[in-house]
Write a protein that holds these residues in place. Structure first.
Motif, short mmCIF file in Angstrom:
data_model
loop_
_atom_site.label_atom_id
_atom_site.label_comp_id
_atom_site.label_asym_id
_atom_site.label_seq_id
_atom_site.Cartn_x
_atom_site.Cartn_y
_atom_site.Cartn_z
N UNK A 1 0.87 -1.16 0.00
CA UNK A 1 0.00 0.00 0.00
C UNK A 1 0.91 1.22 0.00
N UNK A 2 0.39 2.41 -0.29
CA UNK A 2 1.25 3.59 -0.31
C UNK A 2 1.95 3.86 1.03
N UNK A 3 1.34 3.42 2.14
CA UNK A 3 1.89 3.81 3.44
C UNK A 3 2.45 2.65 4.23
N UNK A 4 1.85 1.47 4.15
CA UNK A 4 2.25 0.36 5.01
C UNK A 4 1.95 -0.96 4.32
N UNK A 5 2.43 -2.05 4.90
CA UNK A 5 2.27 -3.38 4.29
C UNK A 5 1.33 -4.23 5.14
N UNK A 6 0.51 -4.99 4.45
CA UNK A 6 -0.43 -5.88 5.12
C UNK A 6 -0.32 -7.26 4.49
N UNK A 7 -0.07 -8.28 5.30
CA UNK A 7 0.02 -9.65 4.79
C UNK A 7 -1.38 -10.23 4.59
N UNK A 8 -1.50 -11.20 3.69
CA UNK A 8 -2.80 -11.85 3.50
C UNK A 8 -3.33 -12.44 4.81
N UNK A 9 -4.61 -12.25 5.06
CA UNK A 9 -5.24 -12.79 6.25
C UNK A 9 -5.23 -11.87 7.45
N UNK B 1 3.74 -5.61 13.51
CA UNK B 1 2.76 -6.41 14.24
C UNK B 1 2.86 -7.83 13.73
N UNK B 2 3.29 -8.76 14.58
CA UNK B 2 3.60 -10.12 14.17
C UNK B 2 2.36 -10.97 13.91
N UNK B 3 2.63 -12.15 13.39
CA UNK B 3 1.58 -13.10 13.05
C UNK B 3 0.68 -13.39 14.26
N UNK B 4 -0.62 -13.28 14.05
CA UNK B 4 -1.57 -13.64 15.09
C UNK B 4 -1.66 -12.69 16.26
N UNK B 5 -0.96 -11.56 16.21
CA UNK B 5 -1.02 -10.60 17.32
C UNK B 5 -2.37 -9.88 17.32
N UNK B 6 -2.73 -9.37 18.49
CA UNK B 6 -4.00 -8.66 18.64
C UNK B 6 -3.75 -7.29 19.22
N UNK B 7 -4.27 -6.26 18.54
CA UNK B 7 -4.18 -4.88 19.01
C UNK B 7 -5.61 -4.39 19.24
N UNK C 1 1.95 -5.31 9.05
CA UNK C 1 1.00 -6.11 9.82
C UNK C 1 0.97 -7.49 9.18
N UNK C 2 1.37 -8.51 9.92
CA UNK C 2 1.59 -9.83 9.35
C UNK C 2 0.34 -10.72 9.45
#
Length: 227
Positions: free
Chosen positions: A4-12, A45-51, A27-28
């Protein structure tokens, strides 16, 4: 990962449309970032983390795999949260009221964990809200924190107790050799002095050239719990 223009987002990954993600953050897979959460620049933000809803992270924070950061937690710049660490948010956790009716949002008051600049929380540690983890403090893996941790303190155990002091590098500090109450980082040469206002340590303002030389290392000051 999709760009994305600002940050990355992994599938799921599940990011609320009401969340704010800073430039350069990642965000993984399977991570969830709830509504109203705010992440600074360069966060991971690692895999499976919750914010949780409304949680705030400063710049450069790392929340590792499967860590749970419940609202209303506040993390300053450069905070590290290890794998499977938990920040709680309820003084008196119950699923139901005394009459066995389900608790609703109005039946309890969320309380949060505050992590100040550069603090580190080890893997599977539990921080029981409301507590404040001071700047550059280190909570050892598996610890349970039930009271405030002063800046630069190294705490471990259940409940967590202070075992020593750490510098900004994460290395355990050693006493100055000149008999003062200063502490010295063996990795950087930085030295620290007691801060009566917080009960922790404060980076000294003197130049490193004027810092007291470290005392000779002994077995009891070299060893310390890893994060």
């Amino acid at each position: 990962m999709s760009e994305t223009p600002a940050y990355r987002v992994a599938p799921g990954a599940d990011i609320s449309n009401d969340a704010t993600i800073g430039d350069g953050s990642s965000v993984w897979h399977l991570a969830q970032v709830r509504e109203g959460a705010r992440l600074g620049a360069g966060c991971v933000i690692g895999r499976g983390a919750y914010i949780g809803s409304g949680v705030q992270l400063g710049d450069g924070c790392k929340v590792q795999n499967y860590a749970l950061v419940y609202e209303p937690a506040r993390l300053a710049d450069g905070v590290f949260v290890g794998p499977a660490a938990v920040f709680t948010n309820d003084h008196f956790p119950r699923a139901v009221n005394p009459d066995l009716t389900p608790k609703s949002a109005s039946d309890w008051e969320p309380v949060g964990v505050v992590c100040q600049t550069g603090a580190s929380i080890g893997a599977r540690a539990v921080c029981v809200a409301p507590v404040t983890i001071g700047a550059w403090a280190m909570v050892a893996a598996g610890a349970t924190v039930v009271k405030d941790v002063p800046p630069h303190a190294l705490v471990a155990g259940v409940p967590a107790r202070r075992l020593g002091w750490v510098g900004r590098s994460g290395e355990k500090l050693i006493p100055a050799a000149d008999g003062t109450d200063a502490w010295v980082c063996p990795a950087t040469g930085e030295w620290y002095i007691p801060d009566d206002s917080t009960g922790g340590l404060l980076l000294a303002s003197a130049s490193l050239a004027d810092a007291p030389r470290p005392a000779e290392l002994t077995d009891d000051v070299q060893d310390g719990p890893a994060v």
